[in-house]
Enzyme design. Structure first.
Site, mmCIF file in Angstrom:
data_model
loop_
_atom_site.group_PDB
_atom_site.id
_atom_site.type_symbol
_atom_site.label_atom_id
_atom_site.label_comp_id
_atom_site.label_asym_id
_atom_site.label_seq_id
_atom_site.Cartn_x
_atom_site.Cartn_y
_atom_site.Cartn_z
ATOM 1 N N TRP A 102 0.777 -1.298 -0.014
ATOM 2 C CA TRP A 102 0.000 0.178 0.090
ATOM 3 C C TRP A 102 0.924 1.339 0.021
ATOM 4 O O TRP A 102 0.306 2.285 -0.594
ATOM 5 C CB TRP A 102 -0.855 -0.264 1.253
ATOM 6 N N ASP A 169 -2.008 6.800 6.345
ATOM 7 C CA ASP A 169 -2.942 5.571 5.739
ATOM 8 C C ASP A 169 -3.262 4.607 6.967
ATOM 9 O O ASP A 169 -2.445 3.906 7.472
ATOM 10 C CB ASP A 169 -2.277 5.064 4.617
ATOM 11 N N LYS A 193 -12.798 -1.966 6.998
ATOM 12 C CA LYS A 193 -12.225 -2.468 8.149
ATOM 13 C C LYS A 193 -12.828 -2.318 9.358
ATOM 14 O O LYS A 193 -13.674 -3.272 9.809
ATOM 15 C CB LYS A 193 -10.890 -2.578 8.043
HETATM 16 N N1 PMP Z 1 -4.040 0.883 2.474
HETATM 17 C C1 PMP Z 1 -4.424 0.040 3.166
HETATM 18 C C2 PMP Z 1 -3.496 -0.020 4.663
HETATM 19 C C3 PMP Z 1 -5.191 -1.020 3.145
HETATM 20 O O1 PMP Z 1 -5.313 -2.112 3.839
HETATM 21 C C4 PMP Z 1 -5.846 -1.036 1.830
HETATM 22 C C5 PMP Z 1 -6.774 -2.107 1.352
HETATM 23 N N2 PMP Z 1 -6.635 -3.302 1.851
HETATM 24 C C6 PMP Z 1 -5.717 0.207 1.037
HETATM 25 C C7 PMP Z 1 -4.813 1.008 1.410
HETATM 26 C C8 PMP Z 1 -6.669 0.179 -0.362
HETATM 27 O O2 PMP Z 1 -7.952 0.273 0.079
HETATM 28 P P1 PMP Z 1 -9.109 0.378 -0.900
HETATM 29 O O3 PMP Z 1 -9.486 -0.896 -1.355
HETATM 30 O O4 PMP Z 1 -10.178 1.272 -0.064
HETATM 31 O O5 PMP Z 1 -8.694 1.403 -2.042
#
Ligand code: PMP
Length: 353
Positions: A102, A169, A193
């Site tokens: 991420w 994030d 989550k």
């Molecule tokens: N950042 C983190 C820490 C994540 O765990 C995730 C998705 N699991 C994301 C970003 C991406 O999120 P999204 O699917 O809502 O775009």
């Protein structure tokens, strides 16, 4: 059979949230209307949005004159480009900590807007730890971190020091512990989550950091527009925000202190068994282990499928690890009760090769 869902997201929410949300779909507040058919400009929905936004700031203990809470769309992934769009001038550099997939996405997107310096990384250690983060100086436009790495099961247990803006994030550990949110200038999290259903993304931004970049920002991607329009510039994801609001109320009633104590207890229970049980091994290094996503592997990985089948017989589901890491991942988000973790531990103890 009762199911214990360890999915990394979309994931478990409190039972009472599911039941209130389903009632609202059928008949919102005894109005004879489903919440799904209300206009987002109606007083009912405006109230829902305002309540959710103010609960966020309340739970984060942030001053509403300084910070704004927004519910946007596009997932946390849209924040990977929205953050630099709003905060990174073309001739400036941002600092990013690389703790996995991420943050790699955040790096890739930021590079479309300005320069990126990776100031710390645990890539060489296949992201099994949180690296040491140097103090980031004010020459950088901002420091971007990922507080919890959902895929690898690592989590920051400290707040880095930065002489510049700090962006986090927090998709997979928001509201999981007492935390000094005032140390951050912008926080974002996909809702799916610890907060609610997929479809809403929470952004909390310090108002004074905006309006400083030289470029023009498309209207829908401009945080200031969303602040001015009270998070309703266009049709917001009403139902998703409603469910987030229900979870936030549940959290407030329970108290973050209680949630944190429960989360500590659940994580301790599971790591203790992983460390004790000769079949299993933890993925993350001690000192970097996440209390939200517990990753572990089997010493003999040919037994993985039979362990998953064994767990499913007790209602323990969705423990398969992310495809890039393998093994298992048990997500212990706020709504996971200790009983579920005890079930998983029992499965680990009763497993025979
Ligand atoms: N950042 C983190 C820490 C994540 O765990 C995730 C998705 N699991 C994301 C970003 C991406 O999120 P999204 O699917 O809502 O775009």
């Amino acid at each position: 059979m009762k199911k214990y869902n360890f999915s990394a997201g979309p994931s478990i929410l409190p039972e009472e949230v599911f039941s209130k949300a389903s009632e609202a779909v059928k008949n919102y507040n005894n109005s004879g209307l489903s919440i799904l058919e209300y206009s987002h400009r109606s007083s009912e929905i405006v109230e829902i949005l305002e309540e959710a936004r103010s609960l966020v700031l309340d739970l984060m203990q942030l001053n509403s004159n300084q910070y704004s809470a927004l519910f946007l769309q596009g997932g946390a992934s849209a924040q990977f480009f929205m953050v630099p769009y709003n905060l990174l001038d073309a001739d400036k550099t941002c600092a990013i900590v690389d703790t996995g997939k991420w943050s790699a996405n955040a790096i890739k997107e930021a590079a479309n807007f300005g320069s990126v310096k990776v100031v710390a990384s645990s890539k060489d250690n296949t992201y099994r730890n949180i690296p040491k983060i140097p103090v980031v100086c004010k020459d950088f436009a901002y420091l971007h971190i990922t507080t919890n790495n959902t895929i690898y099961g690592t989590q920051m247990d400290f707040i880095p020091q930065a002489e510049t803006l700090m962006i986090a994030d927090m998709s997979s550990d928001i509201f999981s512990r007492k935390w000094d949110y005032s140390q951050y200038d912008l926080i974002y999290a996909g809702a799916q989550k610890n907060l609610g259903p997929a479809g809403a993304t929470l952004v909390v931004v310090k108002n004074e950091i905006l309006g400083k970049v030289q470029r023009k920002i498309p209207t829908l991607l401009d945080y200031q527009v969303h602040i001015d329009k009270k998070s309703s510039f266009n049709t917001p994801p009403v139902f998703a925000v409603y469910v987030c609001g229900l979870t936030l109320k549940w959290l407030k009633d329970l108290g973050i202190d209680t949630i944190e104590a429960q989360n500590n207890n659940k994580a301790e229970l599971l790591y203790k068994e992983i460390d004790r049980n000769p079949f299993f091994e933890a993925y993350a290094e001690i000192g970097s282990r996440s209390k939200m996503n517990v990753n572990f592997t089997m010493l003999d990985n040919s037994l993985e499928d039979s362990f998953i089948t064994h767990c499913a017989k007790s209602g323990v589901v969705n423990i398969k690890g992310h495809r890039s890491v393998g093994g298992f991942r048990a997500s212990l988000y706020n709504a996971m009760q200790v009983e579920g973790v005890q079930k998983l531990v029992e499965c680990m103890q009763s497993f025979k090769a």
